[in-house]
Design a protein around this motif. Structure first.
Motif, PDB file in Angstrom:
ATOM      1  N   ARG A 165      53.732  34.750  24.092  1.00  0.00           N
ATOM      2  CA  ARG A 165      55.110  34.659  23.598  1.00  0.00           C
ATOM      3  C   ARG A 165      56.106  35.015  24.701  1.00  0.00           C
ATOM      4  O   ARG A 165      57.122  34.342  24.872  1.00  0.00           O
ATOM      5  CB  ARG A 165      55.318  35.602  22.407  1.00  0.00           C
ATOM      6  N   TYR A 166      55.807  36.106  25.423  1.00  0.00           N
ATOM      7  CA  TYR A 166      56.732  36.537  26.476  1.00  0.00           C
ATOM      8  C   TYR A 166      56.767  35.528  27.623  1.00  0.00           C
ATOM      9  O   TYR A 166      57.824  35.249  28.187  1.00  0.00           O
ATOM     10  CB  TYR A 166      56.340  37.919  26.996  1.00  0.00           C
ATOM     11  N   LYS A 167      55.622  34.986  27.955  1.00  0.00           N
ATOM     12  CA  LYS A 167      55.586  33.967  29.005  1.00  0.00           C
ATOM     13  C   LYS A 167      56.416  32.746  28.592  1.00  0.00           C
ATOM     14  O   LYS A 167      57.151  32.183  29.400  1.00  0.00           O
ATOM     15  CB  LYS A 167      54.132  33.555  29.285  1.00  0.00           C
ATOM     16  N   LEU A 168      56.281  32.376  27.313  1.00  0.00           N
ATOM     17  CA  LEU A 168      57.081  31.264  26.799  1.00  0.00           C
ATOM     18  C   LEU A 168      58.565  31.592  26.879  1.00  0.00           C
ATOM     19  O   LEU A 168      59.374  30.747  27.292  1.00  0.00           O
ATOM     20  CB  LEU A 168      56.698  30.969  25.344  1.00  0.00           C
ATOM     21  N   PHE A 169      58.942  32.816  26.496  1.00  0.00           N
ATOM     22  CA  PHE A 169      60.351  33.202  26.549  1.00  0.00           C
ATOM     23  C   PHE A 169      60.904  33.084  27.963  1.00  0.00           C
ATOM     24  O   PHE A 169      62.011  32.562  28.167  1.00  0.00           O
ATOM     25  CB  PHE A 169      60.552  34.640  26.044  1.00  0.00           C
ATOM     26  N   LYS A 170      60.184  33.608  28.948  1.00  0.00           N
ATOM     27  CA  LYS A 170      60.681  33.565  30.329  1.00  0.00           C
ATOM     28  C   LYS A 170      60.885  32.132  30.802  1.00  0.00           C
ATOM     29  O   LYS A 170      61.846  31.843  31.523  1.00  0.00           O
ATOM     30  CB  LYS A 170      59.723  34.303  31.267  1.00  0.00           C
ATOM     31  N   ILE A 212      61.527  29.514  28.806  1.00  0.00           N
ATOM     32  CA  ILE A 212      62.691  28.985  28.098  1.00  0.00           C
ATOM     33  C   ILE A 212      63.979  29.555  28.686  1.00  0.00           C
ATOM     34  O   ILE A 212      64.979  28.847  28.848  1.00  0.00           O
ATOM     35  CB  ILE A 212      62.604  29.298  26.589  1.00  0.00           C
ATOM     36  N   PHE A 213      63.956  30.845  29.032  1.00  0.00           N
ATOM     37  CA  PHE A 213      65.149  31.492  29.598  1.00  0.00           C
ATOM     38  C   PHE A 213      65.494  30.888  30.961  1.00  0.00           C
ATOM     39  O   PHE A 213      66.676  30.742  31.308  1.00  0.00           O
ATOM     40  CB  PHE A 213      64.903  33.001  29.725  1.00  0.00           C
ATOM     41  N   PHE A 214      64.488  30.527  31.723  1.00  0.00           N
ATOM     42  CA  PHE A 214      64.735  29.879  33.009  1.00  0.00           C
ATOM     43  C   PHE A 214      65.391  28.508  32.800  1.00  0.00           C
ATOM     44  O   PHE A 214      66.357  28.158  33.476  1.00  0.00           O
ATOM     45  CB  PHE A 214      63.427  29.729  33.786  1.00  0.00           C
ATOM     46  N   VAL A 215      64.865  27.755  31.841  1.00  0.00           N
ATOM     47  CA  VAL A 215      65.476  26.461  31.516  1.00  0.00           C
ATOM     48  C   VAL A 215      66.898  26.682  30.994  1.00  0.00           C
ATOM     49  O   VAL A 215      67.821  25.922  31.311  1.00  0.00           O
ATOM     50  CB  VAL A 215      64.630  25.699  30.476  1.00  0.00           C
ATOM     51  N   ASN A 216      67.074  27.733  30.200  1.00  0.00           N
ATOM     52  CA  ASN A 216      68.386  28.130  29.698  1.00  0.00           C
ATOM     53  C   ASN A 216      69.370  28.330  30.859  1.00  0.00           C
ATOM     54  O   ASN A 216      70.511  27.848  30.846  1.00  0.00           O
ATOM     55  CB  ASN A 216      68.230  29.433  28.905  1.00  0.00           C
ATOM     56  N   PHE A 217      68.911  29.028  31.895  1.00  0.00           N
ATOM     57  CA  PHE A 217      69.744  29.252  33.084  1.00  0.00           C
ATOM     58  C   PHE A 217      70.036  27.951  33.816  1.00  0.00           C
ATOM     59  O   PHE A 217      71.179  27.685  34.215  1.00  0.00           O
ATOM     60  CB  PHE A 217      69.051  30.228  34.034  1.00  0.00           C
ATOM     61  N   LEU A 218      69.004  27.119  34.009  1.00  0.00           N
ATOM     62  CA  LEU A 218      69.214  25.850  34.714  1.00  0.00           C
ATOM     63  C   LEU A 218      70.295  25.012  34.032  1.00  0.00           C
ATOM     64  O   LEU A 218      71.176  24.450  34.694  1.00  0.00           O
ATOM     65  CB  LEU A 218      67.907  25.051  34.758  1.00  0.00           C
ATOM     66  N   ILE A 219      70.228  24.956  32.707  1.00  0.00           N
ATOM     67  CA  ILE A 219      71.168  24.130  31.957  1.00  0.00           C
ATOM     68  C   ILE A 219      72.547  24.775  31.879  1.00  0.00           C
ATOM     69  O   ILE A 219      73.564  24.160  32.229  1.00  0.00           O
ATOM     70  CB  ILE A 219      70.624  23.864  30.541  1.00  0.00           C
ATOM     71  N   THR A 220      72.602  26.033  31.425  1.00  0.00           N
ATOM     72  CA  THR A 220      73.893  26.696  31.238  1.00  0.00           C
ATOM     73  C   THR A 220      74.576  26.980  32.567  1.00  0.00           C
ATOM     74  O   THR A 220      75.800  26.877  32.685  1.00  0.00           O
ATOM     75  CB  THR A 220      73.712  28.009  30.443  1.00  0.00           C
ATOM     76  N   GLU A 261      70.956  31.799  24.216  1.00  0.00           N
ATOM     77  CA  GLU A 261      70.223  30.822  23.420  1.00  0.00           C
ATOM     78  C   GLU A 261      68.715  31.052  23.441  1.00  0.00           C
ATOM     79  O   GLU A 261      68.045  30.878  22.430  1.00  0.00           O
ATOM     80  CB  GLU A 261      70.530  29.406  23.913  1.00  0.00           C
ATOM     81  N   ALA A 262      68.173  31.410  24.598  1.00  0.00           N
ATOM     82  CA  ALA A 262      66.718  31.599  24.686  1.00  0.00           C
ATOM     83  C   ALA A 262      66.257  32.689  23.727  1.00  0.00           C
ATOM     84  O   ALA A 262      65.267  32.522  23.000  1.00  0.00           O
ATOM     85  CB  ALA A 262      66.315  31.943  26.119  1.00  0.00           C
ATOM     86  N   ALA A 263      66.994  33.808  23.720  1.00  0.00           N
ATOM     87  CA  ALA A 263      66.651  34.891  22.795  1.00  0.00           C
ATOM     88  C   ALA A 263      66.908  34.463  21.354  1.00  0.00           C
ATOM     89  O   ALA A 263      66.129  34.785  20.445  1.00  0.00           O
ATOM     90  CB  ALA A 263      67.469  36.135  23.127  1.00  0.00           C
ATOM     91  N   GLY A 264      67.985  33.716  21.134  1.00  0.00           N
ATOM     92  CA  GLY A 264      68.301  33.236  19.798  1.00  0.00           C
ATOM     93  C   GLY A 264      67.243  32.295  19.252  1.00  0.00           C
ATOM     94  O   GLY A 264      66.930  32.321  18.057  1.00  0.00           O
ATOM     95  N   VAL A 265      66.682  31.459  20.129  1.00  0.00           N
ATOM     96  CA  VAL A 265      65.636  30.530  19.707  1.00  0.00           C
ATOM     97  C   VAL A 265      64.386  31.285  19.269  1.00  0.00           C
ATOM     98  O   VAL A 265      63.696  30.879  18.331  1.00  0.00           O
ATOM     99  CB  VAL A 265      65.306  29.534  20.841  1.00  0.00           C
ATOM    100  N   MET A 266      64.094  32.392  19.943  1.00  0.00           N
ATOM    101  CA  MET A 266      62.940  33.195  19.528  1.00  0.00           C
ATOM    102  C   MET A 266      63.162  33.751  18.123  1.00  0.00           C
ATOM    103  O   MET A 266      62.251  33.757  17.289  1.00  0.00           O
ATOM    104  CB  MET A 266      62.716  34.352  20.517  1.00  0.00           C
ATOM    105  N   LEU A 267      64.378  34.218  17.840  1.00  0.00           N
ATOM    106  CA  LEU A 267      64.687  34.725  16.504  1.00  0.00           C
ATOM    107  C   LEU A 267      64.631  33.602  15.473  1.00  0.00           C
ATOM    108  O   LEU A 267      64.103  33.771  14.374  1.00  0.00           O
ATOM    109  CB  LEU A 267      66.083  35.361  16.495  1.00  0.00           C
ATOM    110  N   SER A 268      65.193  32.441  15.851  1.00  0.00           N
ATOM    111  CA  SER A 268      65.179  31.295  14.935  1.00  0.00           C
ATOM    112  C   SER A 268      63.750  30.872  14.629  1.00  0.00           C
ATOM    113  O   SER A 268      63.398  30.598  13.473  1.00  0.00           O
ATOM    114  CB  SER A 268      65.942  30.119  15.546  1.00  0.00           C
ATOM    115  N   GLY A 269      62.942  30.790  15.682  1.00  0.00           N
ATOM    116  CA  GLY A 269      61.558  30.378  15.505  1.00  0.00           C
ATOM    117  C   GLY A 269      60.789  31.310  14.596  1.00  0.00           C
ATOM    118  O   GLY A 269      59.926  30.881  13.827  1.00  0.00           O
ATOM    119  N   ALA A 270      61.108  32.601  14.672  1.00  0.00           N
ATOM    120  CA  ALA A 270      60.424  33.587  13.832  1.00  0.00           C
ATOM    121  C   ALA A 270      61.053  33.688  12.441  1.00  0.00           C
ATOM    122  O   ALA A 270      60.508  34.345  11.555  1.00  0.00           O
ATOM    123  CB  ALA A 270      60.458  34.957  14.508  1.00  0.00           C
TER     124      ALA A 270
END
Length: 519
Positions: A304-309, A311-319, A364-373
Motif C-alpha cells: 500500500r505504501y509503495k503504491l502511495f509513493k 501515486i504521489f510522484f505522479v501527483n507531483f509530475l501532473i500538479t 490528491e494522492a492521500a485523498g485517493v487512498m481515503l477514497s479507495g478505502a
C-alpha cells in the motif's frame, strides 16, 4: 486487469477534457460577444448557489458509491443490487428536498444581485428565469444520474467519460449555433438541460443491460454493520461537502456582493482555464480511486505504501507541471489570444490562484487512498477539521475584504489560508489509518516536491520573459516549450534515480511498446 482499466479511465478522461476545453474556450468567447460579461457572471453565480443546494445530498452519494467497491470486486450481485436500490430511494428524497428548498431561495436572490438591479444591468425576472432552469437541471439529475456510478465503481469510468464526450460535443455545438443565431440565453440553457436528461436516461437503461441483476425487485436486507458504516461516512462526507462549498463556491458570492458580477465574469475565465487544466491532467489521479479501492482490499501494508509513493510522484509530475504552465501562460493566453486585456488580472493575483490550486491537488494522492478505502470518518477529528477549513476560509476572506480592504485579493488569500488545513489533515488521516506511517514521511516528500515546483516555475517564467515577443501565438509556443522543458529536465536531474521515476518510466515504456506491437 486493474492496470488496463486504470489506463483506459485516465486516457478517456484526458480525451474528454481536451475536447471540452477547446469547446469551452470557443463557447465562452462567443458567449461574451453575444450576451456580455454580466450574464456570464450571473451564470457562475447560479452554479455557486446550486452548489449550496447540493449540500442537501449530505454526502450520501459518495458514501454509497464507495461502499460498492468491495461487493463489485467480490462479485456479490445481491449486495450490489440492495445497495443500488437504497441509492435510488435516498436520491429520490434528496431530489424532492432540493426542489423545495431551491424554490424557497427565490426571494433572496435579489440581495446578491442588488448592484446590477440598481444599475438596470439585468432584471429580476431574468434572474428568476435563469435560476429556475439551473434548478430544474440539478433536481432532475438526482432521479437518474446515480445509475452511472455503478460503472465508475466497477473500474469502468471510461464508459461514462466516452459517452459524456460525445454528448458534450453535440450539445455544445448546438449551444454555439444558438448563440450566433438567436442570442437567447434561455435557448442556450435548455439545450444543455435536454441533453443532460437524455444522457442520464441512456446510462439508466445501459446499467440494466450491463448489470441485469438490478432488475430484480427482491433484495437482501443490508446488514446493521453496513448501515452503521454508511451513516458514519455520510456524516463525515456531509461535513466535507460543507467545507468544499465554503472554500470554493462562496468565492463567487463574495465577489458578486462586494465587487459585482463583472468581476465574477473575469474570475470565471481564470477558473475555467484552471478547471480545464485540472480535468485534462489532475483528475487523472482521482480517476484511480476505484482501482486503489480494489488494491486496498487485496494487498498488504507495505505494498500500500509503495503504491502511495508512486501515486504521489505522479501527483507531483501532473500538479507541478500544471502549476508551472498556468503561471507561465495564463495571462498571455487570456489577454493575447482569447478575450483581450480587459479580462486580465495582475500577475500577483494569478500566483495566488495557482498556489491555491497546487495546495488542493497535491493532496490528491492521500485523498485517493481515503477514497479507495471508503474511509471518511476514522474519528470525529478528521470530519470536524474538514468543516474547520470552510469556516477558516469564510472568516479569513471576510477579514481581508472588510478589515484590510483587500477586495478580490482578500477572497483568494482567505482560500490560501484555509487550504493549509487540507494540506495537513488529509495526509494525516491517510497515513494514520490506512498506511500506518509517520506523517513526517509524507511532509518530507511534500516539501521536496513543493520546492522543486517553485524552482521550476521561476525558471520557466524567466525563460518566457527572456524570449518574449510581440506575437501572442509565438509567446504561447515559447511558454509551452519552457514549461515542458524545465519540468522534464528538472525531474530527470533531481528525481531520475528514484524508484518512483523508474516505475513510471517503465509503465510508459511498456505502454508505448504495446501500442507499437498492436500497430
Amino acid at each position: 486487469m486493474r492496470k488496463k482499466y486504470a489506463l483506459r479511465n485516465v486516457l478517456s478522461k484526458a480525451m474528454y477534457a481536451t475536447i471540452y476545453a477547446v469547446l469551452s474556450f470557443v463557447t465562452r468567447k462567443i458567449f461574451i460577444y453575444c450576451l456580455g460579461d454580466t450574464v456570464l457572471g450571473l451564470s457562475s453565480l447560479m452554479t455557486s448557489i446550486l452548489s449550496m443546494l447540493s449540500l442537501m445530498e449530505l454526502g450520501v452519494g459518495n458514501a454509497i458509491y464507495f461502499s460498492l467497491y468491495k461487493p463489485l470486486a467480490e462479485g456479490d450481485d445481491a449486495q450490489v443490487n440492495a445497495i443500488m436500490k437504497l441509492y435510488r430511494k435516498l436520491y429520490s428524497y434528496i431530489g424532492l428536498a432540493v426542489m423545495v428548498v431551491g424554490l424557497c431561495i427565490l426571494p433572496f436572490l435579489r440581495i446578491l444581485v442588488q448592484r446590477e438591479i440598481t444599475d438596470n444591468t439585468i432584471s429580476m425576472a431574468f434572474v428568476y428565469q435563469v435560476y429556475l432552469i439551473f434548478l430544474a437541471d440539478s433536481v432532475l439529475s438526482y432521479f437518474l444520474a446515480y445509475r452511472r456510478n455503478i460503472f465508475s465503481a466497477d473500474q469502468k469510468e471510461y464508459i461514462i467519460t466516452n459517452t459524456t464526450t460525445v454528448v458534450t460535443f453535440g450539445y455544445t455545438i448546438l449551444q454555439i449555433l444558438s448563440l450566433i443565431l438567436t442570442k437567447n440565453y434561455f435557448v442556450y440553457l435548455l439545450i444543455k438541460l435536454i441533453a443532460t436528461v437524455a444522457m442520464n436516461m441512456y446510462f439508466y437503461v445501459k446499467s440494466y443491460k450491463a448489470y441485469p441483476y438490478l432488475k430484480e425487485k427482491e433484495t437482501i436486507p443490508l446488514t446493521d454493520e453496513y448501515i452503521k458504516n454508511l451513516v458514519k461516512n455520510v456524516k463525515a462526507l456531509f461535513m466535507m461537502s460543507i467545507s468544499s462549498f465554503l472554500v470554493f463556491s462562496t468565492d463567487n458570492m463574495l465577489i458578486t456582493y462586494f465587487v459585482g458580477l463583472a468581476a465574477v465574469a473575469v474570475y470565471s475565465n481564470y477558473s475555467t482555464i484552471i478547471s480545464m487544466v485540472n480535468q485534462t491532467f489532475n483528475t487523472a489521479i482521482s480517476s484511480m480511486k476505484s482501482n486503489v479501492g480494489n488494491y486496498l482490499v487485496t494487498e498488504g501494508e507495505e505494498d500500500r505504501y509503495k503504491l502511495f509513493k508512486r501515486i504521489f510522484f505522479v501527483n507531483f509530475l501532473i500538479t507541478g507541471f500544471t502549476s508551472i504552465a498556468l503561471v507561465t501562460l495564463t495571462n498571455e493566453f487570456i489577454g493575447g489570444i482569447w478575450l483581450g486585456s480587459k479580462f486580465v488580472w495582475p500577475f500577483a493575483l494569478l500566483i495566488i490562484l495557482v498556489f491555491n490550486n497546487f495546495s488542493r491537488y497535491m493532496s490528491e494522492a492521500a485523498g485517493v487512498m481515503l477514497s479507495g478505502a471508503g474511509m471518511y470518518s476514522p474519528y470525529p477529528f478528521y470530519k470536524y477539521w474538514s468543516l474547520t477549513e470552510g469556516i477558516v476560509n469564510i472568516v479569513a476572506s471576510l477579514f481581508m475584504i472588510k478589515v484590510l480592504n483587500m477586495g478580490v485579493y482578500g477572497v483568494f488569500l482567505g482560500t490560501s489560508v484555509s487550504t493549509l488545513v487540507t494540506t495537513i489533515v488529509v495526509p494525516h488521516a491517510a497515513f494514520k489509518y490506512i498506511l500506518k506511517r509517520n506523517l513526517a514521511e509524507y511532509f518530507k516528500l511534500y516539501f521536496k516536491y513543493a520546492i522543486l515546483t517553485i524552482l521550476f516555475a521561476s525558471i520557466s517564467v524567466l525563460l518566457f520573459k527572456a524570449f518574449y515577443t510581440q506575437n501572442s501565438f509565438l509567446n504561447i509556443v515559447i511558454g509551452c516549450v519552457s514549461s515542458i522543458g524545465v519540468m522534464g529536465a528538472g525531474t530527470v536531474l533531481f528525481l531520475g534515480r528514484s524508484d518512483e521515476f523508474g516505475y513510471v518510466f517503465q509503465m510508459i515504456k511498456g505502454f508505448m511498446k504495446k501500442r507499437g506491437t498492436e500497430k
